[in-house]
Design an enzyme around this catalytic site. Structure first.
Site, PDB file in Angstrom:
ATOM      1  CG  HIS A 251      14.420  48.871  64.005  1.00 31.01           C
ATOM      2  ND1 HIS A 251      13.708  48.355  62.963  1.00 31.01           N
ATOM      3  CD2 HIS A 251      15.727  48.650  63.737  1.00 31.01           C
ATOM      4  CE1 HIS A 251      14.550  47.820  62.094  1.00 31.01           C
ATOM      5  NE2 HIS A 251      15.784  47.997  62.530  1.00 31.01           N
ATOM      6  CG  ASP A 302      23.376  51.198  64.892  1.00 30.59           C
ATOM      7  OD1 ASP A 302      24.334  50.612  64.371  1.00 30.59           O
ATOM      8  OD2 ASP A 302      22.356  51.533  64.270  1.00 30.59           O
TER       9      ASP A 302
HETATM   10  C1  LIG Z   1      15.280  54.477  63.906  1.00 36.71           C
HETATM   11  C2  LIG Z   1      14.304  55.637  63.839  1.00 36.71           C
HETATM   12  C3  LIG Z   1      14.710  56.594  62.722  1.00 36.71           C
HETATM   13  C4  LIG Z   1      12.927  55.054  63.549  1.00 36.71           C
HETATM   14  O1  LIG Z   1      12.086  56.119  63.392  1.00 36.71           O
HETATM   15  P1  LIG Z   1      10.505  55.993  63.319  1.00 36.71           P
HETATM   16  O2  LIG Z   1      10.035  54.595  63.245  1.00 36.71           O
HETATM   17  O3  LIG Z   1      10.127  56.890  62.232  1.00 36.71           O
HETATM   18  O4  LIG Z   1      10.089  56.507  64.701  1.00 36.71           O
HETATM   19  P2  LIG Z   1       9.304  57.825  64.888  1.00 36.71           P
HETATM   20  O5  LIG Z   1      10.172  58.952  64.426  1.00 36.71           O
HETATM   21  O6  LIG Z   1       7.961  57.655  64.240  1.00 36.71           O
HETATM   22  O7  LIG Z   1       9.156  57.902  66.437  1.00 36.71           O
HETATM   23  C5  LIG Z   1       7.986  57.579  67.146  1.00 36.71           C
HETATM   24  C6  LIG Z   1       8.093  58.286  68.483  1.00 36.71           C
HETATM   25  O8  LIG Z   1       9.196  57.747  69.216  1.00 36.71           O
HETATM   26  C7  LIG Z   1      10.164  58.770  69.419  1.00 36.71           C
HETATM   27  N1  LIG Z   1      11.468  58.210  69.201  1.00 36.71           N
HETATM   28  C8  LIG Z   1      11.854  57.382  68.206  1.00 36.71           C
HETATM   29  N2  LIG Z   1      13.132  57.059  68.342  1.00 36.71           N
HETATM   30  C9  LIG Z   1      13.546  57.702  69.452  1.00 36.71           C
HETATM   31  C10 LIG Z   1      14.771  57.753  70.103  1.00 36.71           C
HETATM   32  N3  LIG Z   1      15.813  57.098  69.634  1.00 36.71           N
HETATM   33  N4  LIG Z   1      14.873  58.497  71.224  1.00 36.71           N
HETATM   34  C11 LIG Z   1      13.821  59.169  71.697  1.00 36.71           C
HETATM   35  N5  LIG Z   1      12.627  59.153  71.125  1.00 36.71           N
HETATM   36  C12 LIG Z   1      12.504  58.427  70.005  1.00 36.71           C
HETATM   37  C13 LIG Z   1       9.859  59.864  68.414  1.00 36.71           C
HETATM   38  O9  LIG Z   1      10.341  61.112  68.826  1.00 36.71           O
HETATM   39  C14 LIG Z   1       8.370  59.774  68.349  1.00 36.71           C
HETATM   40  O10 LIG Z   1       7.858  60.382  69.499  1.00 36.71           O
HETATM   41  P3  LIG Z   1       6.527  61.265  69.426  1.00 36.71           P
HETATM   42  O11 LIG Z   1       5.442  60.311  68.991  1.00 36.71           O
HETATM   43  O12 LIG Z   1       6.365  61.795  70.811  1.00 36.71           O
HETATM   44  O13 LIG Z   1       6.799  62.311  68.390  1.00 36.71           O
HETATM   45  C15 LIG Z   1      14.264  56.406  65.174  1.00 36.71           C
HETATM   46  O14 LIG Z   1      13.851  55.541  66.184  1.00 36.71           O
HETATM   47  C16 LIG Z   1      15.585  57.052  65.510  1.00 36.71           C
HETATM   48  O15 LIG Z   1      15.869  58.169  65.053  1.00 36.71           O
HETATM   49  N6  LIG Z   1      16.417  56.381  66.359  1.00 36.71           N
HETATM   50  C17 LIG Z   1      17.706  56.929  66.723  1.00 36.71           C
HETATM   51  C18 LIG Z   1      18.735  56.646  65.659  1.00 36.71           C
HETATM   52  C19 LIG Z   1      19.113  55.192  65.589  1.00 36.71           C
HETATM   53  O16 LIG Z   1      19.400  54.567  66.594  1.00 36.71           O
HETATM   54  N7  LIG Z   1      19.160  54.681  64.372  1.00 36.71           N
HETATM   55  C20 LIG Z   1      19.537  53.302  64.112  1.00 36.71           C
HETATM   56  C21 LIG Z   1      18.350  52.524  63.687  1.00 36.71           C
HETATM   57  S1  LIG Z   1      18.708  50.792  63.554  1.00 36.71           S
END
Ligand SMILES: CC(C)(COP(=O)(O)OP(=O)(O)OC[C@H]1O[C@@H](n2cnc3c(N)ncnc32)[C@H](O)[C@@H]1OP(=O)(O)O)[C@@H](O)C(=O)NCCC(=O)NCCS
Length: 366
Positions: A251, A302
Site C-alpha cells: 500500500h 483487495d
Molecule cells: C499498492 C502499490 C502500488 C504500492 O506501491 P509502492 O508504495 O510504490 O511500493 P513500491 O513499488 O515502492 O514497493 C516497495 C518494494 O516492495 C515491493 N512490493 C510492493 N508491493 C508488492 C507486492 N504486491 N508484491 C511483491 N512485492 C511488492 C516492490 O517490488 C518494492 O521492492 P524492491 O524495493 O525490492 O524494489 C504496490 O504495493 C502494488 O503494486 N501492490 C499490488 C497491487 C495492489 O494490491 N493494489 C491495491 C492497492 S490498495
C-alpha cells in the site's frame, strides 16, 4: 474527511467540515446496523444522519435507482465482451446528457447529482452484466437496501441475508480512503471546475487499473491459477523470486496492516466455509504468511474481498465495479468538498532530460 495540506492540494481547515468516523463504528454489530446508505450520507453531508434524515436519504436513493433511457441505450449497444469498467465509465460520462441538473454546480444540484450517481451505479453494473449474459435487466426491487438490490439485480433471486450483509459491509469498507489515486483524479478534475460527472468518470478510469481497484480481480485470478493450498507456498516463492508483484499486497500509505483487511479476512473465512470452499481462504493465509515473512508486506483491502466475492458467486470482472459502487459515494463527497472551496490543483515537475537541444530539419535527424 480530507487533509492533503502537505502536498499543497487542499488546506487542512477546508477539511474540517466533515467529521472522521472510525470504520469500526460504522460496522458495529448492533442488531439493526444501518446499511451502506448511512456511510454515503456521512460522506456527503459530514455527519451521521438522524433517523428521519436517513429515511429521507434512503428514499431519495430508491427513487433515483432506475436508469434513464439514454443510459440504457448506451449499455445495450456496448460490446458484450467489453470490460465492465470500460462500459461503466462510458455510461456515467454519458449520463450527464440527461441529468436534470446538468450545468448547475450549486451545492444543492451537486448533492442531487451525487444521489443519482450513487443510486444508479449498482443498477448499471447489474444491467450490463445481465445484458451480456443474454438476460433482461431487472428493475430495482422495493424493500431492499442498495447492497441487497445489487445482488438481486445481478442474479435475479432474492439474496441470502448473510450474503447481502457481507456485500453491505464491503461497501462500507471501500467507500472512501483519503487521496487514493482515483479520488485524487476526481479532485484534480473537479478543481478545474469541471462537473461532477466528468470528475467521477476520470475516477472510474483510475480505479480500473490493477495497481488500484483492479487488484481484487487479479487476486482471484491468482488463486484460481494456483489452484490448491498445497501448491501455494511454492507458487508464491517462485513469483517473488521472479520479482513479480503479488496482487492484494502493499500500500502506498499503510506500512502496517490495512485495518479494512481484518474485516474482510473474517468474512471471507466464514462465507468460504459455509459455501464449502474453504480452500481459497486457506491459500490466502499461506500467501499472507509468506509475503509477510519474505517481503514484510501486509495485505490490503483487495486481498480478501476477492475470495469473499468469489464464494458469493459474483463474476470476477464485477469485483472492481463493486468497489466503484461504493467509492462513488467518496468521489462525489470529494467533488462537493472541492467545489465548495476550490483551488486549482497543479503540481510541478522537474525536467530531467537533455538540455540545450537544437532543432534539426527532419531529413537530417539521426
Ligand atoms: C499498492 C502499490 C502500488 C504500492 O506501491 P509502492 O508504495 O510504490 O511500493 P513500491 O513499488 O515502492 O514497493 C516497495 C518494494 O516492495 C515491493 N512490493 C510492493 N508491493 C508488492 C507486492 N504486491 N508484491 C511483491 N512485492 C511488492 C516492490 O517490488 C518494492 O521492492 P524492491 O524495493 O525490492 O524494489 C504496490 O504495493 C502494488 O503494486 N501492490 C499490488 C497491487 C495492489 O494490491 N493494489 C491495491 C492497492 S490498495
Amino acid at each position: 474527511m480530507t487533509h492533503a495540506g502537505r502536498a499543497g492540494v487542499h488546506h487542512p481547515q477546508r477539511a474540517r467540515r466533515r467529521r472522521r468516523q472510525p470504520v469500526g463504528d460504522l460496522l458495529c454489530v448492533r442488531r439493526r446496523r444501518p446499511p451502506f446508505e448511512e456511510t454515503a450520507y456521512l460522506l456527503l453531508y459530514g455527519d451521521l444522519p438522524k433517523r428521519d434524515q436517513l429515511k429521507t436519504f434512503t428514499a431519495a436513493i430508491k427513487a433515483a435507482q432506475k436508469l434513464p433511457k439514454a443510459v440504457q441505450r448506451i449499455i445495450k449497444e456496448a460490446p458484450r465482451t467489453a470490460p465492465p469498467m470500460d462500459v461503466l465509465r462510458t455510461a456515467v460520462s454519458a449520463a450527464v446528457f440527461v441529468d436534470p441538473d446538468r450545468g448547475d454546480d450549486s451545492p444543492a444540484a451537486e448533492s442531487r447529482k451525487a444521489i443519482r450517481l450513487i443510486a444508479q451505479f449498482p443498477t448499471l453494473v447489474a444491467a450490463f452484466h445481465r445484458l451480456r449474459s443474454g438476460q433482461k435487466p431487472l428493475a430495482p426491487r422495493r424493500g431492499l437496501n442498495l447492497a441487497a438490490n445489487l445482488l438481486y439485480m445481478i442474479s435475479g433471486t432474492l439474496p441470502d441475508p448473510e450474503a447481502a450483509k457481507a456485500v453491505d459491509v464491503a461497501l462500507i469498507l471501500h467507500a472512501d480512503h483519503e487521496l487514493n489515486a482515483s479520488t485524487f483524479a476526481a479532485r484534480v478534475i473537479a478543481a478545474t471546475l469541471a462537473d461532477m460527472h466528468g470528475a467521477v468518470t476520470g475516477a472510474i478510469a483510475a480505479l480500473a487499473g490493477p495497481l488500484h481497484g483492479g487488484a481484487n480481480t487479479e487476486v482471484m485470478k491468482m488463486l484460481l491459477e494456483i489452484g490448491t493450498p498445497d501448491r501455494t507456498e511454492a507458487w508464491v516463492r517462485a513469483a517473488l523470486a521472479q520479482k513479480k508483484k503479488i496482487m492484494g499486497f502493499g500500500h502506498r500509505v499503510y506500512r502496517t496492516a490495512d485495518p479494512r483487511a481484518a474485516h474482510l479476512r473474517r468474512m471471507s473465512e466464514e462465507l468460504g466455509r459455509k459455501a464449502g470452499q474453504p480452500q481459497w481462504h486457506a491459500m490466502q493465509q499461506i500467501i499472507e504468511d509468506v509475503v509477510r515473512r519474505e517481503k514484510g508486506l501486509y495485505c490490503n483491502v483487495d486481498f480478501y474481498s476477492a475470495s469473499m466475492y468469489y464464494v458469493l458467486g459474483i463474476p470476477l470482472d464485477l469485483y472492481t465495479p463493486i468497489f466503484a459502487i461504493s467509492r462513488m459515494s467518496g468521489w462525489c463527497a470529494h467533488v462537493l468538498e472541492q467545489h465548495a472551496d476550490n483551488r486549482l490543483i497543479r503540481p510541478r515537475a522537474d525536467y530531467i532530460g537533455p538540455m540545450n537541444r537544437t532543432w534539426v530539419p527532419t531529413g537530417r535527424r539521426a
